[in-house]
Scaffold this active site. Structure first.
Site, PDB file in Angstrom:
ATOM      1  N   HIS A 307      -6.850   1.117  -8.833  1.00 53.24           N
ATOM      2  CA  HIS A 307      -7.196  -0.217  -9.293  1.00 53.24           C
ATOM      3  C   HIS A 307      -6.700  -0.404 -10.716  1.00 53.24           C
ATOM      4  O   HIS A 307      -6.718   0.551 -11.492  1.00 53.24           O
ATOM      5  CB  HIS A 307      -8.718  -0.433  -9.250  1.00 53.24           C
ATOM      6  CG  HIS A 307      -9.088  -1.871  -9.281  1.00 53.24           C
ATOM      7  ND1 HIS A 307      -9.183  -2.579 -10.448  1.00 53.24           N
ATOM      8  CD2 HIS A 307      -9.321  -2.736  -8.273  1.00 53.24           C
ATOM      9  CE1 HIS A 307      -9.483  -3.823 -10.148  1.00 53.24           C
ATOM     10  NE2 HIS A 307      -9.571  -3.964  -8.853  1.00 53.24           N
ATOM     11  N   ASP A 364     -11.256  -2.617  -0.999  1.00 59.06           N
ATOM     12  CA  ASP A 364     -10.593  -2.882   0.278  1.00 59.06           C
ATOM     13  C   ASP A 364     -10.575  -1.684   1.207  1.00 59.06           C
ATOM     14  O   ASP A 364     -10.199  -1.799   2.369  1.00 59.06           O
ATOM     15  CB  ASP A 364      -9.140  -3.333   0.027  1.00 59.06           C
ATOM     16  CG  ASP A 364      -9.105  -4.723  -0.560  1.00 59.06           C
ATOM     17  OD1 ASP A 364      -9.959  -5.522  -0.175  1.00 59.06           O
ATOM     18  OD2 ASP A 364      -8.240  -4.990  -1.405  1.00 59.06           O
TER      19      ASP A 364
HETATM   20  N1  CMC Z   1      -1.107   5.629  -3.848  1.00 57.02           N
HETATM   21  C1  CMC Z   1      -0.308   6.522  -4.487  1.00 57.02           C
HETATM   22  N2  CMC Z   1      -0.021   6.457  -5.809  1.00 57.02           N
HETATM   23  C2  CMC Z   1      -0.568   5.452  -6.513  1.00 57.02           C
HETATM   24  C3  CMC Z   1      -1.418   4.497  -5.914  1.00 57.02           C
HETATM   25  C4  CMC Z   1      -1.683   4.601  -4.530  1.00 57.02           C
HETATM   26  N3  CMC Z   1      -2.482   3.719  -3.924  1.00 57.02           N
HETATM   27  N4  CMC Z   1      -1.803   3.603  -6.851  1.00 57.02           N
HETATM   28  C5  CMC Z   1      -1.229   3.991  -8.001  1.00 57.02           C
HETATM   29  N5  CMC Z   1      -0.488   5.111  -7.804  1.00 57.02           N
HETATM   30  C6  CMC Z   1       0.243   5.879  -8.824  1.00 57.02           C
HETATM   31  C7  CMC Z   1       1.535   5.191  -9.232  1.00 57.02           C
HETATM   32  O1  CMC Z   1       2.604   5.618  -8.441  1.00 57.02           O
HETATM   33  C8  CMC Z   1       1.652   5.607 -10.681  1.00 57.02           C
HETATM   34  O2  CMC Z   1       2.096   6.945 -10.689  1.00 57.02           O
HETATM   35  P1  CMC Z   1       3.028   7.480 -11.922  1.00 57.02           P
HETATM   36  O3  CMC Z   1       2.172   7.347 -13.156  1.00 57.02           O
HETATM   37  O4  CMC Z   1       3.349   8.890 -11.559  1.00 57.02           O
HETATM   38  O5  CMC Z   1       4.234   6.590 -11.936  1.00 57.02           O
HETATM   39  C9  CMC Z   1       0.197   5.634 -11.174  1.00 57.02           C
HETATM   40  O6  CMC Z   1      -0.595   5.904 -10.001  1.00 57.02           O
HETATM   41  C10 CMC Z   1      -0.256   4.315 -11.818  1.00 57.02           C
HETATM   42  O7  CMC Z   1      -0.018   3.255 -10.879  1.00 57.02           O
HETATM   43  P2  CMC Z   1       0.365   1.757 -11.277  1.00 57.02           P
HETATM   44  O8  CMC Z   1       1.021   1.119 -10.101  1.00 57.02           O
HETATM   45  O9  CMC Z   1       1.093   1.770 -12.580  1.00 57.02           O
HETATM   46  O10 CMC Z   1      -1.067   1.138 -11.528  1.00 57.02           O
HETATM   47  P3  CMC Z   1      -1.406  -0.405 -11.564  1.00 57.02           P
HETATM   48  O11 CMC Z   1      -2.636  -0.534 -12.384  1.00 57.02           O
HETATM   49  O12 CMC Z   1      -0.204  -1.192 -11.981  1.00 57.02           O
HETATM   50  O13 CMC Z   1      -1.679  -0.747 -10.019  1.00 57.02           O
HETATM   51  C11 CMC Z   1      -2.751  -1.101  -7.942  1.00 57.02           C
HETATM   52  C12 CMC Z   1      -2.941  -0.900  -9.463  1.00 57.02           C
HETATM   53  C13 CMC Z   1      -4.094  -1.498  -7.333  1.00 57.02           C
HETATM   54  C14 CMC Z   1      -1.738  -2.224  -7.678  1.00 57.02           C
HETATM   55  C15 CMC Z   1      -2.226   0.229  -7.331  1.00 57.02           C
HETATM   56  O14 CMC Z   1      -3.172   1.262  -7.549  1.00 57.02           O
HETATM   57  C16 CMC Z   1      -1.930   0.104  -5.823  1.00 57.02           C
HETATM   58  O15 CMC Z   1      -0.826  -0.276  -5.462  1.00 57.02           O
HETATM   59  N6  CMC Z   1      -2.928   0.437  -4.940  1.00 57.02           N
HETATM   60  C17 CMC Z   1      -2.744   0.245  -3.507  1.00 57.02           C
HETATM   61  C18 CMC Z   1      -2.961  -1.215  -3.131  1.00 57.02           C
HETATM   62  C19 CMC Z   1      -4.425  -1.614  -3.173  1.00 57.02           C
HETATM   63  O16 CMC Z   1      -5.282  -0.924  -2.646  1.00 57.02           O
HETATM   64  N7  CMC Z   1      -4.690  -2.778  -3.762  1.00 57.02           N
HETATM   65  C20 CMC Z   1      -6.042  -3.369  -3.794  1.00 57.02           C
HETATM   66  C21 CMC Z   1      -6.608  -3.457  -5.175  1.00 57.02           C
HETATM   67  S1  CMC Z   1      -8.386  -3.758  -5.123  1.00 57.02           S
HETATM   68  C22 CMC Z   1      -8.512  -5.367  -4.507  1.00 57.02           C
HETATM   69  C23 CMC Z   1      -8.157  -6.365  -5.522  1.00 57.02           C
HETATM   70  O17 CMC Z   1      -8.917  -6.557  -6.483  1.00 57.02           O
HETATM   71  O18 CMC Z   1      -7.129  -7.019  -5.332  1.00 57.02           O
END
Ligand code: CMC
Length: 428
Positions: A307, A364
């Site tokens: 998240h 989710d």
């Molecule tokens: N699976 C594997 N790796 C992950 C995941 C995941 N679900 N989420 C983040 N990472 C890794 C990412 O690859 C990165 O690694 P590194 O530092 O080595 O490059 C690190 O963790 C940080 O990730 P980020 O994408 O920079 O983090 P963010 O804050 O930009 O993204 C997120 C947050 C929710 C978009 C992301 O965690 C994600 O894509 N999760 C899966 C989709 C999901 O479940 N979304 C629902 C969010 S809750 C409902 C809502 O409020 O919308």
């Protein structure tokens, strides 16, 4: 602690005031930055460090796992309030008295008719259209049948705009599902509660009496409360930015629905269930998918994990996980998907990749399992999220308009070609 922050640039020190919130969060106010520095702007892709507004609607502390609407904890609200009370609280700032709640509900019901011509628009969609696309289009289409803008200085006009959308939106939600399932459109029953009526509109069969299931009503009520607001997330920021151009409420909410649709945001609940199904169909080998999620050359992500702001645990996920166990138990549903989900969760919680990056199950991860137990088709999951988020979008839109916030218009740093002479077609 000082009450200003300094930026040194080109040998000059510029001082900027600090803003402190009621929960002691701090921000550097850089409104004057461009002017005093002759053009310097800040760069923050994804707005990870940028506050876009002052807001009194929702407080969350991602490190401590705190979520509060108007000061009330999400745990208390999920346990003790119903969705309509929470909607009133979010939008108007206080819990309603019994009379206020009754009037609110009556006014919403009085506004629940949708122009019959909207059915013609719905008719034109193929059955295979994604319900989120239909919902966004129909919400936008309502602008054609209702006042398209609202005088924000008139409390009465504001109130009418709010009860109008709260009345019509559940009808659109139910119709998008009935379109998909091929059932005749239904208006439900005015005698029912808000959430009870939504379920009836979704599930009433034309040839049998509708029987309410209290377990399902209570579970949906809780799910909607948990989704009702989440401060400046992607869809809410969209609603605020679109509304900041003084576009009407229906248009702003329609844009929010489109933003919510993506799999990194609300679309994750559908993506989670599809992922769990795929893992089950592939023999249930959770370790294989954990490895894929960690492999930087593989685009696969563990949906429902991670998240942007919760870096410890998502308090909504805790409540939902408990609710999923209860609802499935009470309904007598034995869903093998739940075992896959639990297996993934257990492995992720002790895996250094997930622990180091603070990736925990989010809201989710378990919500889809409950929706499925209720008989809601998987493509409708994100629509259910939108239904829950509606009061939050309204509350944030109303706050933004009442605070007379300026139009949202970020800056950029241009990295394209510098000036070039135009070449005529025959010279290229
Ligand atoms: N699976 C594997 N790796 C992950 C995941 C995941 N679900 N989420 C983040 N990472 C890794 C990412 O690859 C990165 O690694 P590194 O530092 O080595 O490059 C690190 O963790 C940080 O990730 P980020 O994408 O920079 O983090 P963010 O804050 O930009 O993204 C997120 C947050 C929710 C978009 C992301 O965690 C994600 O894509 N999760 C899966 C989709 C999901 O479940 N979304 C629902 C969010 S809750 C409902 C809502 O409020 O919308």
């Amino acid at each position: 602690m000082s009450d200003t922050a300094k930026i040194e640039f080109n040998g000059q020190v510029h001082e900027f005031p600090l803003i402190k919130g009621t929960e002691n969060e701090l921000a550097i106010e850089i409104k004057s930055l461009r002017g005093v520095t002759d053009g310097l702007v800040t760069m923050d892709p994804g707005f990870k460090n940028t506050g876009s507004c002052l807001s009194g609607v929702t407080f969350l502390d991602g490190e401590k796992g705190i979520l509060r609407y108007r000061g009330y904890s999400i745990e208390d609200l999920a346990e003790k309030a119903d969705f309509l009370e929470v909607a009133y609280l979010l939008i108007f700032g206080e819990l309603p008295t019994a009379d206020q709640l009754q009037k609110f509900h009556e006014d919403i019901k009085a506004n629940s008719m949708v122009d019959e011509d909207v059915k013609k628009i719905l008719d034109a969609f193929p059955k295979t259209a994604h319900p989120m696309g239909i919902l966004s289009s129909l919400t936008s289409a309502l602008t054609a049948f209702n006042p398209s803008s609202v005088n924000v200085d008139s409390p009465e006009e504001m109130y009418q705009a709010i009860v109008r959308i709260l009345g019509k939106f559940p009808v659109l939600v139910a119709w998008t599902m009935r379109k998909r399932t091929g059932l005749p459109l239904d208006y439900g029953d005015k005698k029912l509660g808000y959430v009870e009526n939504i379920l009836k509109m979704m599930f009433k069969m034309p040839n049998e009496d509708y029987e309410e299931n209290r377990i399902i009503v209570d579970a949906l009520d809780k799910l909607l409360i948990l989704h009702a607001d989440h401060e400046q997330n992607c869809s809410t920021s969209t609603v605020r930015v679109v509304g900041s151009s003084h576009a009407g409420l229906f248009a702003s909410i329609s844009a929010g629905i489109s933003a919510l649709w993506g799999p990194l945001h609300g679309g994750a609940n559908q993506a989670v269930l599809e992922m769990l199904e795929a893992i089950k169909a592939d023999g249930g080998d959770t370790k294989k998918y954990m490895a894929k999620a960690k492999d930087k050359n593989d685009p696969f992500r563990l949906m429902g994990f991670g998240h942007r702001v919760y870096k410890n645990f998502d308090p909504r996920a805790r409540i939902i996980k408990k609710a999923a166990d209860e609802v499935l138990g009470e309904l007598g549903v034995d869903d093998p998907i739940l075992d896959v989900a639990k297996g993934l969760e257990q492995e992720a919680l002790i895996d250094s990749y997930f622990v180091d990056r603070k990736l925990y199950p989010n809201v989710d991860f378990y919500s889809g399992i409950i929706y499925r137990a209720m008989g809601i088709p998987v493509e409708m999951f994100t629509v259910m999220f939108a239904l829950g988020r509606l009061p939050g979008w309204i509350a944030q839109w109303r706050e933004m308009r009442l605070r007379k916030e300026p139009i949202g218009r970020p800056r950029q740093i241009y990295i394209g070609e510098t000036f070039r002479d135009f070449k005529k077609l025959e010279e290229r």
